[in-house]
Design a protein around this motif. Structure first.
Motif, PDB file in Angstrom:
ATOM      1  N   ALA A  80       0.860  -1.159   0.037  1.00 11.26           N
ATOM      2  CA  ALA A  80       0.073  -0.091  -0.063  1.00 11.26           C
ATOM      3  C   ALA A  80       0.904   1.267   0.027  1.00 11.26           C
ATOM      4  O   ALA A  80       0.782   2.185  -0.794  1.00 11.26           O
ATOM      5  CB  ALA A  80      -0.959   0.251   1.151  1.00 11.26           C
ATOM      6  N   LYS A  81       1.999   1.147   0.756  1.00 10.25           N
ATOM      7  CA  LYS A  81       2.606   2.372   0.919  1.00 10.25           C
ATOM      8  C   LYS A  81       3.622   2.530  -0.383  1.00 10.25           C
ATOM      9  O   LYS A  81       3.833   3.648  -1.065  1.00 10.25           O
ATOM     10  CB  LYS A  81       4.113   2.352   1.858  1.00 10.25           C
ATOM     11  N   LEU A  82       3.985   1.454  -0.955  1.00 11.99           N
ATOM     12  CA  LEU A  82       4.497   1.647  -2.391  1.00 11.99           C
ATOM     13  C   LEU A  82       3.695   2.072  -3.537  1.00 11.99           C
ATOM     14  O   LEU A  82       4.015   3.071  -4.240  1.00 11.99           O
ATOM     15  CB  LEU A  82       5.137   0.123  -2.710  1.00 11.99           C
ATOM     16  N   LYS A  83       2.352   1.649  -3.402  1.00 13.56           N
ATOM     17  CA  LYS A  83       1.369   2.116  -4.251  1.00 13.56           C
ATOM     18  C   LYS A  83       1.043   3.546  -4.115  1.00 13.56           C
ATOM     19  O   LYS A  83       1.099   4.473  -5.127  1.00 13.56           O
ATOM     20  CB  LYS A  83       0.107   1.287  -4.277  1.00 13.56           C
ATOM     21  N   GLU A  84       0.961   4.050  -2.795  1.00 15.95           N
ATOM     22  CA  GLU A  84       0.705   5.326  -2.563  1.00 15.95           C
ATOM     23  C   GLU A  84       1.907   6.277  -3.034  1.00 15.95           C
ATOM     24  O   GLU A  84       1.865   7.466  -3.482  1.00 15.95           O
ATOM     25  CB  GLU A  84       0.689   5.484  -0.933  1.00 15.95           C
ATOM     26  N   TYR A  85       3.286   5.838  -2.885  1.00 14.14           N
ATOM     27  CA  TYR A  85       4.319   6.485  -3.309  1.00 14.14           C
ATOM     28  C   TYR A  85       4.364   6.752  -4.661  1.00 14.14           C
ATOM     29  O   TYR A  85       4.707   7.880  -5.067  1.00 14.14           O
ATOM     30  CB  TYR A  85       5.662   5.884  -2.899  1.00 14.14           C
ATOM     31  N   ARG A  86       4.206   5.742  -5.518  1.00 14.00           N
ATOM     32  CA  ARG A  86       3.806   5.861  -7.045  1.00 14.00           C
ATOM     33  C   ARG A  86       3.036   6.636  -7.451  1.00 14.00           C
ATOM     34  O   ARG A  86       3.160   7.471  -8.337  1.00 14.00           O
ATOM     35  CB  ARG A  86       3.685   4.371  -7.490  1.00 14.00           C
ATOM     36  N   ALA A  87       1.730   6.724  -6.721  1.00 11.19           N
ATOM     37  CA  ALA A  87       0.693   7.670  -6.974  1.00 11.19           C
ATOM     38  C   ALA A  87       1.217   9.354  -6.824  1.00 11.19           C
ATOM     39  O   ALA A  87       0.853   9.937  -7.747  1.00 11.19           O
ATOM     40  CB  ALA A  87      -0.435   7.248  -6.539  1.00 11.19           C
ATOM     41  N   LEU A  88       1.874   9.352  -5.766  1.00 10.35           N
ATOM     42  CA  LEU A  88       2.208  10.908  -5.204  1.00 10.35           C
ATOM     43  C   LEU A  88       3.231  11.060  -6.413  1.00 10.35           C
ATOM     44  O   LEU A  88       3.374  12.290  -6.752  1.00 10.35           O
ATOM     45  CB  LEU A  88       2.773  10.825  -3.778  1.00 10.35           C
ATOM     46  N   ARG A  89       4.027  10.295  -6.823  1.00 11.74           N
ATOM     47  CA  ARG A  89       5.207  10.548  -7.759  1.00 11.74           C
ATOM     48  C   ARG A  89       4.729  10.921  -9.008  1.00 11.74           C
ATOM     49  O   ARG A  89       4.926  11.930  -9.830  1.00 11.74           O
ATOM     50  CB  ARG A  89       6.321   9.407  -7.621  1.00 11.74           C
ATOM     51  N   LEU A  99       2.949  14.725 -13.380  1.00 18.98           N
ATOM     52  CA  LEU A  99       1.955  15.480 -14.069  1.00 18.98           C
ATOM     53  C   LEU A  99       1.736  17.035 -13.706  1.00 18.98           C
ATOM     54  O   LEU A  99       1.754  17.737 -14.485  1.00 18.98           O
ATOM     55  CB  LEU A  99       0.591  14.914 -13.807  1.00 18.98           C
ATOM     56  N   ILE A 100       1.923  17.370 -12.443  1.00 21.04           N
ATOM     57  CA  ILE A 100       1.903  18.688 -12.122  1.00 21.04           C
ATOM     58  C   ILE A 100       3.029  19.647 -12.563  1.00 21.04           C
ATOM     59  O   ILE A 100       2.947  20.481 -13.193  1.00 21.04           O
ATOM     60  CB  ILE A 100       1.822  18.958 -10.475  1.00 21.04           C
ATOM     61  N   ASN A 101       4.231  18.794 -12.722  1.00 23.45           N
ATOM     62  CA  ASN A 101       5.422  19.702 -13.306  1.00 23.45           C
ATOM     63  C   ASN A 101       5.351  19.783 -14.858  1.00 23.45           C
ATOM     64  O   ASN A 101       5.564  20.747 -15.460  1.00 23.45           O
ATOM     65  CB  ASN A 101       6.635  18.770 -12.863  1.00 23.45           C
ATOM     66  N   GLU A 102       4.878  18.592 -15.627  1.00 18.90           N
ATOM     67  CA  GLU A 102       4.557  18.812 -16.962  1.00 18.90           C
ATOM     68  C   GLU A 102       3.603  19.761 -17.327  1.00 18.90           C
ATOM     69  O   GLU A 102       3.788  20.559 -18.332  1.00 18.90           O
ATOM     70  CB  GLU A 102       4.162  17.350 -17.445  1.00 18.90           C
ATOM     71  N   ALA A 103       2.543  20.066 -16.499  1.00 24.25           N
ATOM     72  CA  ALA A 103       1.450  20.958 -16.602  1.00 24.25           C
ATOM     73  C   ALA A 103       2.110  22.401 -16.534  1.00 24.25           C
ATOM     74  O   ALA A 103       1.926  23.268 -17.312  1.00 24.25           O
ATOM     75  CB  ALA A 103       0.339  20.689 -15.792  1.00 24.25           C
ATOM     76  N   LYS A 104       2.756  22.331 -15.514  1.00 24.68           N
ATOM     77  CA  LYS A 104       3.592  23.708 -15.431  1.00 24.68           C
ATOM     78  C   LYS A 104       4.304  24.159 -16.438  1.00 24.68           C
ATOM     79  O   LYS A 104       4.596  25.356 -17.168  1.00 24.68           O
ATOM     80  CB  LYS A 104       4.335  23.856 -14.185  1.00 24.68           C
ATOM     81  N   GLU A 105       5.161  22.964 -17.092  1.00 19.51           N
ATOM     82  CA  GLU A 105       5.957  23.336 -18.103  1.00 19.51           C
ATOM     83  C   GLU A 105       5.233  23.763 -19.248  1.00 19.51           C
ATOM     84  O   GLU A 105       5.586  24.641 -20.060  1.00 19.51           O
ATOM     85  CB  GLU A 105       6.830  22.184 -18.460  1.00 19.51           C
ATOM     86  N   LYS A 106       4.084  23.156 -19.598  1.00 24.39           N
ATOM     87  CA  LYS A 106       3.357  23.345 -20.658  1.00 24.39           C
ATOM     88  C   LYS A 106       2.760  24.939 -20.821  1.00 24.39           C
ATOM     89  O   LYS A 106       2.664  25.706 -21.743  1.00 24.39           O
ATOM     90  CB  LYS A 106       2.218  22.495 -20.819  1.00 24.39           C
ATOM     91  N   LEU A 107       2.185  25.249 -19.391  1.00 21.57           N
ATOM     92  CA  LEU A 107       1.772  26.449 -19.041  1.00 21.57           C
ATOM     93  C   LEU A 107       2.678  27.622 -19.454  1.00 21.57           C
ATOM     94  O   LEU A 107       2.658  28.737 -19.946  1.00 21.57           O
ATOM     95  CB  LEU A 107       1.234  26.623 -17.675  1.00 21.57           C
ATOM     96  N   GLU A 108       4.003  27.514 -19.050  1.00 18.99           N
ATOM     97  CA  GLU A 108       5.171  28.264 -19.229  1.00 18.99           C
ATOM     98  C   GLU A 108       5.332  28.442 -20.480  1.00 18.99           C
ATOM     99  O   GLU A 108       5.665  29.551 -21.144  1.00 18.99           O
ATOM    100  CB  GLU A 108       6.333  27.872 -18.377  1.00 18.99           C
ATOM    101  N   ALA A 109       5.316  27.106 -21.071  1.00 19.54           N
ATOM    102  CA  ALA A 109       5.746  27.460 -22.771  1.00 19.54           C
ATOM    103  C   ALA A 109       4.683  28.169 -23.374  1.00 19.54           C
ATOM    104  O   ALA A 109       4.949  28.777 -24.266  1.00 19.54           O
ATOM    105  CB  ALA A 109       5.659  25.917 -23.431  1.00 19.54           C
TER     106      ALA A 109
END
Length: 184
Positions: free
Chosen positions: A3-12, A17-27
């Motif tokens: 469960a912890k591993l699954k939670e960690y992967r989901a968080l990562r 996804l957030i970083n990719e969205a920020k990069e797209k918005l900046e571009a």
């Protein structure tokens, strides 16, 4: 553990996804800015950065020179005027030219659109007057002065020190009696 591993992967994955969205918005923002802002303004920022580097290098050499020579005593009025000059150039959040021009272009487009709508419904004069009043209220400073900040009104300053460029009665009297060359 699963469960912890699954939670960690989901968080990562979420962070990625957030970083990719920020990069797209900046571009996207950069594309819009490049489209709206003329090349002249874009080049201004680069020149300013080069000037800042040169100024920083000059300041470093001046600091090294000060190590060898003792500082000269200054009058309180000179110190106050220097502080006011420095603080007038230092901004809390300096904006780039590109951001500034895009922001005000968007404001102008919105205002002109609303003004056109109000003209259609025959309330253009009312909208204009209210816009002017709102502009006046927004552009007046309501925050308290910063420590060491000098007021344009000398009675509010320590020792009633006036800012540079203020015409005082003593200075005016000296100019009348002895001519303009008598004033420093």
């Amino acid at each position: 553990m699963e469960a912890k591993l699954k939670e960690y992967r989901a968080l990562r994955r979420r962070k990625q996804l957030i970083n990719e969205a920020k990069e797209k918005l900046e571009a996207g923002k950069n594309k819009i800015v490049d489209l709206l802002v003329p090349k002249v303004f874009t080049d201004m920022g680069k020149e300013r950065d080069e000037e800042e580097v040169l100024l920083m290098e000059n300041e470093e050499t001046q600091v090294e020179e000060r190590k060898y020579f003792p500082p000269e005593p200054e009058s309180p009025s000179e110190v106050t005027s220097e502080v006011s000059e420095v603080e007038s150039f230092v901004e809390e959040n300096p904006e780039s030219w590109r951001y500034f021009t895009v922001k005000w272009a968007i404001y102008a487009i919105i205002w002109l659109t609303l003004f056109g709508i109000f003209l259609k419904i025959q309330f253009g004069a009312v909208f204009f007057v209210i816009s002017v009043l709102i502009g006046i209220c927004i552009n007046t400073r309501t925050r308290p002065r910063k420590k060491g900040e000098v007021s344009a009104y000398s009675v509010f300053n320590d020792n009633c020190v006036s800012i540079d460029g203020t015409l005082k009665a003593e200075q005016f009297e000296r100019e009348i009696r002895y001519g303009a060359a008598s004033v420093r």
